[in-house]
Write a protein that holds these residues in place. Structure first.
Motif, PDB file in Angstrom:
ATOM      1  N   HIS A 251      -7.520  11.031   5.223  1.00  0.00           N
ATOM      2  CA  HIS A 251      -7.088  10.031   4.237  1.00  0.00           C
ATOM      3  C   HIS A 251      -8.282   9.137   3.869  1.00  0.00           C
ATOM      4  N   ARG A 252      -9.095   8.795   4.876  1.00  0.00           N
ATOM      5  CA  ARG A 252     -10.276   7.945   4.617  1.00  0.00           C
ATOM      6  C   ARG A 252     -11.332   8.699   3.822  1.00  0.00           C
TER       7      ARG A 252
ATOM      8  N   HIS B  72       0.857  -1.190   0.000  1.00  0.00           N
ATOM      9  CA  HIS B  72       0.000   0.000   0.000  1.00  0.00           C
ATOM     10  C   HIS B  72       0.897   1.245   0.000  1.00  0.00           C
ATOM     11  N   ARG B  73       1.926   1.192   0.841  1.00  0.00           N
ATOM     12  CA  ARG B  73       2.832   2.328   0.977  1.00  0.00           C
ATOM     13  C   ARG B  73       3.584   2.579  -0.335  1.00  0.00           C
TER      14      ARG B  73
HETATM   15  C1  HEM Z   1      -2.184   7.893  -3.181  1.00  0.00           C
HETATM   16  C2  HEM Z   1      -2.807   6.788  -3.184  1.00  0.00           C
HETATM   17  C3  HEM Z   1      -3.465   6.161  -1.967  1.00  0.00           C
HETATM   18  C4  HEM Z   1      -4.720   5.662  -1.940  1.00  0.00           C
HETATM   19  C5  HEM Z   1      -5.721   5.608  -3.091  1.00  0.00           C
HETATM   20  C6  HEM Z   1      -4.950   5.177  -0.597  1.00  0.00           C
HETATM   21  C7  HEM Z   1      -6.125   4.596  -0.176  1.00  0.00           C
HETATM   22  C8  HEM Z   1      -6.374   4.181   1.096  1.00  0.00           C
HETATM   23  C9  HEM Z   1      -7.619   3.630   1.543  1.00  0.00           C
HETATM   24  C10 HEM Z   1      -8.870   3.414   0.670  1.00  0.00           C
HETATM   25  C11 HEM Z   1      -7.496   3.362   2.864  1.00  0.00           C
HETATM   26  C12 HEM Z   1      -8.568   2.797   3.788  1.00  0.00           C
HETATM   27  C13 HEM Z   1      -9.352   3.910   4.417  1.00  0.00           C
HETATM   28  C14 HEM Z   1     -10.428   3.379   5.313  1.00  0.00           C
HETATM   29  O1  HEM Z   1     -10.098   2.822   6.366  1.00  0.00           O
HETATM   30  O2  HEM Z   1     -11.594   3.525   4.964  1.00  0.00           O
HETATM   31  C15 HEM Z   1      -6.142   3.696   3.265  1.00  0.00           C
HETATM   32  C16 HEM Z   1      -5.621   3.528   4.518  1.00  0.00           C
HETATM   33  C17 HEM Z   1      -4.326   3.826   4.878  1.00  0.00           C
HETATM   34  N1  HEM Z   1      -3.344   4.353   4.060  1.00  0.00           N
HETATM   35 FE1  HEM Z   1      -3.578   4.861   2.119  1.00  0.00          FE
HETATM   36  N2  HEM Z   1      -3.816   5.390   0.165  1.00  0.00           N
HETATM   37  C18 HEM Z   1      -2.884   5.979  -0.637  1.00  0.00           C
HETATM   38  C19 HEM Z   1      -1.603   6.360  -0.264  1.00  0.00           C
HETATM   39  C20 HEM Z   1      -1.027   6.102   0.970  1.00  0.00           C
HETATM   40  C21 HEM Z   1       0.347   6.397   1.341  1.00  0.00           C
HETATM   41  C22 HEM Z   1       1.411   7.066   0.425  1.00  0.00           C
HETATM   42  C23 HEM Z   1       0.502   5.986   2.627  1.00  0.00           C
HETATM   43  C24 HEM Z   1       1.748   6.042   3.497  1.00  0.00           C
HETATM   44  C25 HEM Z   1       2.911   5.676   3.107  1.00  0.00           C
HETATM   45  C26 HEM Z   1      -0.754   5.469   3.096  1.00  0.00           C
HETATM   46  C27 HEM Z   1      -1.003   4.996   4.364  1.00  0.00           C
HETATM   47  C28 HEM Z   1      -2.201   4.516   4.810  1.00  0.00           C
HETATM   48  C29 HEM Z   1      -2.443   4.075   6.185  1.00  0.00           C
HETATM   49  C30 HEM Z   1      -1.438   4.100   7.345  1.00  0.00           C
HETATM   50  C31 HEM Z   1      -3.763   3.628   6.212  1.00  0.00           C
HETATM   51  C32 HEM Z   1      -4.491   3.019   7.401  1.00  0.00           C
HETATM   52  C33 HEM Z   1      -5.457   3.970   7.982  1.00  0.00           C
HETATM   53  C34 HEM Z   1      -6.681   3.222   8.453  1.00  0.00           C
HETATM   54  O3  HEM Z   1      -6.566   2.308   9.245  1.00  0.00           O
HETATM   55  O4  HEM Z   1      -7.755   3.569   7.973  1.00  0.00           O
HETATM   56  N3  HEM Z   1      -1.679   5.543   2.040  1.00  0.00           N
HETATM   57  N4  HEM Z   1      -5.481   4.208   2.167  1.00  0.00           N
END
Ligand code: HEM
Ligand code: HEM
Length: 227
Positions: free
Chosen positions: A144-145, A42-43
């Motif tokens: 972010h969510r 994901h990262r």
């Molecule tokens: C740019 C494209 C990205 C997309 C489309 C994306 C999408 C998502 C989605 C859909 C979730 C779940 C949200 C939810 O719980 O409803 C999520 C969670 C998360 N993302 Fe991303 N993400 C992206 C980039 C990143 C980056 C660059 C990082 C860090 C390096 C990151 C770190 C996280 C973390 C730590 C969570 C967990 C948060 C939680 O428990 O909800 N994401 N991401």
């Protein structure tokens, strides 16, 4: 249609960026839903989307003719004229599509940037988690969510618009996003682009990727306090 009857409109970096972003976004959603052990991917995919979206913004100033924001961002009057059918077909993005391009790019950058500070309150965090207060990280995680839902809505609208233009209005948009070319009947010779400026694009991507890698390397070890 043979290549001789088509003219280059979208450069290669723009097209590659588009399809890699689409794959990267799909991968980010997939790795989230696949479970916590997929977080490293994901990262990585998130970093890639962030760098590519940032590149596309820079390319909006330094890119080829139709990639430039100045070429397709228009005021409300032009948008209304286009909606009334008075604007004719655009060689690049039409005035309405231009709005969705900007909205998609802004939401993509916001998604990647908030991810850098986010955490899942269990074991995973973005690389900049250690730079900020955990409470602030939780708030950013909320963004972010929320932003990921906005992104889904925009992508849904984007796909519906593409389906409408391609399916109902028979515009060769999809083919153009793949080959870069549109029929010569739609592109006056003076509006075709001579090439893709690939070396410049590679330098910009390398600089952006190096800047992110440096910031990630400099960030303090992000460890989440387990209860
Ligand atoms: C740019 C494209 C990205 C997309 C489309 C994306 C999408 C998502 C989605 C859909 C979730 C779940 C949200 C939810 O719980 O409803 C999520 C969670 C998360 N993302 Fe991303 N993400 C992206 C980039 C990143 C980056 C660059 C990082 C860090 C390096 C990151 C770190 C996280 C973390 C730590 C969570 C967990 C948060 C939680 O428990 O909800 N994401 N991401
Ligand atoms: C997460 C998925 C996607 C995102 C974030 C996305 C985003 C974008 C963006 C930002 C542009 C503007 C291109 C530029 O000027 O650089 C664009 C254009 C375009 N996209 Fe996508 N896209 C996605 C998926 C798709 C898919 C799956 C298709 C095909 C089925 C598609 C077809 C197109 C077409 C045909 C254009 C050109 C529109 C025009 O001629 O004005 N996109 N997309």
């Amino acid at each position: 249609m043979s290549e001789r009857h088509e003219r280059l409109v979208w450069d290669l970096p723009l097209r590659l960026t588009h399809w890699l972003i689409a794959l990267g976004v799909a991968g980010c959603f997939a790795t989230h839903y696949a479970g916590i052990e997929w977080f490293p991917w994901h990262r990585r995919l998130g970093y890639a989307v962030l760098v590519l979206a940032a590149f596309r913004i820079v390319w909006g100033f330094a890119g080829t003719r139709h990639a430039r924001f100045a070429a397709f961002l228009r005021g409300p009057r032009a948008i209304l004229a286009y909606l009334r059918g008075a604007g004719g077909d655009a060689v690049g993005h039409n005035p309405l599509g231009a709005l969705s391009v900007v909205a998609l790019l802004a939401v993509l950058v916001a998604q990647g940037a908030t991810g850098l500070f986010a955490n899942d309150e269990i074991m995973n965090a973005g690389p900049f988690y250690g730079w900020i207060d955990p409470a602030l990280s939780n708030r950013i995680t909320g963004l972010h969510r929320l932003n990921s839902e906005l992104l889904l809505v925009l992508v849904g609208l984007h796909l519906a618009a593409v389906a409408w233009y391609v399916g109902l209005r028979r515009r060769p948009l999809l083919r153009a996003m793949v080959t870069g070319r549109k029929p010569a009947t739609e592109v006056p010779e003076t509006e075709a682009i001579p090439g893709s400026r690939l070396p410049l694009a590679l330098v910009i991507v390398a600089v952006l990727a190096a800047a992110l890698a440096l910031a990630v390397a400099k960030a303090p070890e992000a460890s989440i306090a387990l209860y």
